[in-house]
Scaffold this motif. Sequence first.
Motif, short mmCIF file in Angstrom:
data_model
loop_
_atom_site.label_atom_id
_atom_site.label_comp_id
_atom_site.label_asym_id
_atom_site.label_seq_id
_atom_site.Cartn_x
_atom_site.Cartn_y
_atom_site.Cartn_z
N HIS A 94 0.85 -1.20 0.00
CA HIS A 94 0.00 0.00 0.00
C HIS A 94 0.89 1.25 0.00
O HIS A 94 0.95 1.99 1.00
N PRO A 95 1.59 1.53 -1.11
CA PRO A 95 2.58 2.62 -1.12
C PRO A 95 1.99 4.00 -0.85
O PRO A 95 2.69 4.88 -0.35
N ASP A 96 0.72 4.20 -1.17
CA ASP A 96 0.12 5.52 -1.00
C ASP A 96 -0.52 5.71 0.38
O ASP A 96 -1.02 6.81 0.68
N MET A 97 -0.50 4.67 1.20
CA MET A 97 -1.21 4.74 2.48
C MET A 97 -0.29 4.71 3.69
O MET A 97 -0.75 4.95 4.81
N ILE A 98 0.99 4.41 3.49
CA ILE A 98 1.91 4.26 4.61
C ILE A 98 2.93 5.39 4.63
O ILE A 98 3.73 5.55 3.71
#
Length: 216
Positions: A94-98
């Motif tokens: 989840h690159p955009d959420m962490i």
Amino acid sequence: VRDIHEWQTTSWDHPQMTQLFQSMADLEHVRFSAYRTAMKSRRVQKALCLDLLELAMAQGVFDQHQLSHNGHLLEVPGIIRCLFTIYTELQQVHPDMINMPLCVDLCLNWLLNVYDRDRSGKVQVLSMKIGLLSLSKGHLEDKYKYLFNQVAGSAGVCNSRQLALLLQTTIQIPHQLGEAAAFGGSNVEPSVRSCFQHVSKITVSVLPRPSAAPNA
């Protein structure tokens, strides 16, 4: 990540952690304690991004860091290393959420608030596992099985002392949310007794009855 020495010597709270718990005041109107506790837990879960953490991923990280001795104490650097691995793996999915530094900071802050209120800079391995897995993603039954196995003996049997340890560690989470009183407070002994009395009744009920004596 927040300087390690600061975590070990102060009761510093991340500003976003402070804001998170202040925001929970708007949940106090929820009448039923179980719902209120669930809503507070969900808010923490989302803030720490642990709703993205699969049980299998968490188990893999624990194994990678050789966290098999649940009674051992982890110092802050060891906790950070474990959290860094968890959030690195989550970031890959989840690159955009962490936000790595923020997530590690907040999760460390939360674990210390729940399990190291005296700020000794140490948290038991079992406590960290229970804390992270309680807020992780997945089916409750799978979580229960995993956590049961963490306190059970080699034969897969849990005695009253081991069950008390599991419940005592778990109750720290609603305690930190200000909700422990609704679940019996910090005294887990009545729950342990009730559980084993129930098990005893089930055992007795399924024991084979002696066959009737043959007619003379």
